[in-house]
Design an enzyme around this catalytic site. Sequence first.
Site, short mmCIF file in Angstrom:
data_model
loop_
_atom_site.label_atom_id
_atom_site.label_comp_id
_atom_site.label_asym_id
_atom_site.label_seq_id
_atom_site.Cartn_x
_atom_site.Cartn_y
_atom_site.Cartn_z
N ARG A 53 67.98 15.38 -5.72
CA ARG A 53 67.70 16.32 -4.57
C ARG A 53 68.66 17.08 -4.23
O ARG A 53 70.02 16.80 -3.93
CB ARG A 53 67.11 15.45 -3.66
N LYS A 77 60.45 5.50 2.90
CA LYS A 77 59.01 6.01 2.98
C LYS A 77 58.44 6.47 1.92
O LYS A 77 57.10 6.15 1.89
CB LYS A 77 59.10 7.10 4.27
P1 AP5 Z 1 62.82 7.09 -0.49
O1 AP5 Z 1 61.43 6.21 -0.93
O2 AP5 Z 1 62.93 8.13 -1.35
O3 AP5 Z 1 63.15 7.06 0.95
P2 AP5 Z 1 62.47 7.90 1.96
O4 AP5 Z 1 62.43 7.32 3.26
O5 AP5 Z 1 61.45 8.78 1.42
O6 AP5 Z 1 64.02 9.24 2.11
P3 AP5 Z 1 63.71 10.81 2.13
O7 AP5 Z 1 65.19 11.13 1.73
O8 AP5 Z 1 62.78 11.27 1.13
O9 AP5 Z 1 63.55 11.00 3.74
P4 AP5 Z 1 63.61 12.20 4.55
O10 AP5 Z 1 62.94 11.83 5.49
O11 AP5 Z 1 65.27 12.34 4.57
O12 AP5 Z 1 63.08 13.33 3.43
P5 AP5 Z 1 61.90 14.34 3.37
O13 AP5 Z 1 61.73 14.42 2.05
O14 AP5 Z 1 61.01 13.66 4.27
O15 AP5 Z 1 64.12 5.74 -1.04
C1 AP5 Z 1 65.36 6.44 -1.03
C2 AP5 Z 1 66.15 5.66 -2.39
O16 AP5 Z 1 66.12 4.26 -2.22
C3 AP5 Z 1 65.23 5.66 -3.72
O17 AP5 Z 1 66.25 5.99 -4.65
C4 AP5 Z 1 64.15 4.74 -4.06
O18 AP5 Z 1 64.12 4.55 -5.33
C5 AP5 Z 1 65.45 3.48 -3.22
N1 AP5 Z 1 64.54 2.45 -2.44
C6 AP5 Z 1 63.63 2.35 -1.73
N2 AP5 Z 1 63.19 1.13 -1.42
C7 AP5 Z 1 64.25 0.49 -1.59
C8 AP5 Z 1 64.32 -0.67 -1.27
N3 AP5 Z 1 63.53 -1.69 -0.58
N4 AP5 Z 1 65.34 -1.52 -1.99
C9 AP5 Z 1 66.07 -0.96 -2.69
N5 AP5 Z 1 66.15 0.63 -3.08
C10 AP5 Z 1 65.11 1.34 -2.49
O19 AP5 Z 1 62.50 15.55 4.23
C11 AP5 Z 1 63.43 16.28 3.80
C12 AP5 Z 1 63.71 17.47 4.53
O20 AP5 Z 1 62.64 18.19 4.75
C13 AP5 Z 1 64.25 17.22 5.98
O21 AP5 Z 1 65.74 17.13 5.77
C14 AP5 Z 1 63.93 18.50 6.82
O22 AP5 Z 1 64.73 19.41 6.70
C15 AP5 Z 1 62.49 18.86 6.15
N6 AP5 Z 1 61.40 17.97 6.75
C16 AP5 Z 1 60.75 17.13 6.22
N7 AP5 Z 1 59.50 16.70 7.05
C17 AP5 Z 1 59.82 17.48 8.11
C18 AP5 Z 1 59.13 17.27 9.45
N8 AP5 Z 1 58.12 16.82 9.73
N9 AP5 Z 1 59.67 17.94 10.47
C19 AP5 Z 1 60.84 19.05 10.33
N10 AP5 Z 1 61.28 19.13 8.96
C20 AP5 Z 1 60.94 18.30 8.08
MG MG Z 2 60.76 10.71 0.88
#
Ligand code: AP5
Ligand code: MG
Length: 222
Positions: free
Chosen positions: A161, A14
């Site tokens: 992270r 994402k």
């Molecule tokens: P990346 O682009 O970083 O993936 P992502 O979907 O953004 O993954 P996240 O871990 O950030 O999602 P998340 O939803 O768990 O975390 P968030 O920060 O939102 O890609 C992942 C990896 O793959 C990277 O190394 C990238 O280079 C690689 N990659 C990407 N595309 C690729 C491809 N096509 N091929 C190969 N490699 C690829 O949330 C963190 C925490 O915050 C949550 O756990 C929760 O506690 C809290 N939080 C955030 N939002 C909310 C909410 N709305 N409600 C409640 N809690 C929330």
């Molecule tokens: Mg992310």
Amino acid sequence: MTVVVLLGAPGAGKGTQAALLAEKLRIAHVATGDLFRAAVRDGSPIGLEARRFMERGQLVPDDITIRMLKDRLGKPDAADGAILDGFPRTSAQAAALDNALAERGDRVDQAVHIEVPDDELIRRMSGRWVCQAAGHVYNEPTNPPRVPGRCDIDGSSLIQREDDKPDTIRARLDLQLASLREVIDHYARTGILRSVDGLQSIDDVARDLHSAVTGERPPTDA
Ligand code: AP5
Ligand code: MG
């Protein structure tokens, strides 16, 4: 205003795709995870509260998250629209977003689910590096920086992270996938849900995502 919701499991891509699409569409990239991580770094009250949930792989409670998101959408750089990355994550968040947008005569224009199987999610999160200054995302081995350990964009050092430790990765998948399904169902019901195959290369996912959102193919040099 244009509002695009990017849906996907933790590690689906994402953040990677939201950054590319926001640049192409010239609208804001709004990531609740990035906002929470910035709040944790600043030691603000939201950060102190959010940290307790994030380190266990749990979702942060809806009231805090919704307030933070509405505040962010009120900032001038989001006036023309936003790519929402990581929000909404629950049915209550999806309903709150619909209501907040309806109050100003707007709505979610597109919701796109980036689909990736669980074993690949684990591999991607385990190999992820993010920059200390702004959270720009890299991956060893699929998306490495030009200079090892340094961000291509701002030169800051790359770190892992806190929630990318193996136990927390597992907890995030176990605790968060059911509510992702609810949010997917929410947008399927409103008829605006699209899906893209997130197992492809970053460029190919970007191409399909751009088509899903705009109905057009992007220029070949994009
Ligand atoms: P990346 O682009 O970083 O993936 P992502 O979907 O953004 O993954 P996240 O871990 O950030 O999602 P998340 O939803 O768990 O975390 P968030 O920060 O939102 O890609 C992942 C990896 O793959 C990277 O190394 C990238 O280079 C690689 N990659 C990407 N595309 C690729 C491809 N096509 N091929 C190969 N490699 C690829 O949330 C963190 C925490 O915050 C949550 O756990 C929760 O506690 C809290 N939080 C955030 N939002 C909310 C909410 N709305 N409600 C409640 N809690 C929330
Ligand atoms: Mg992310």
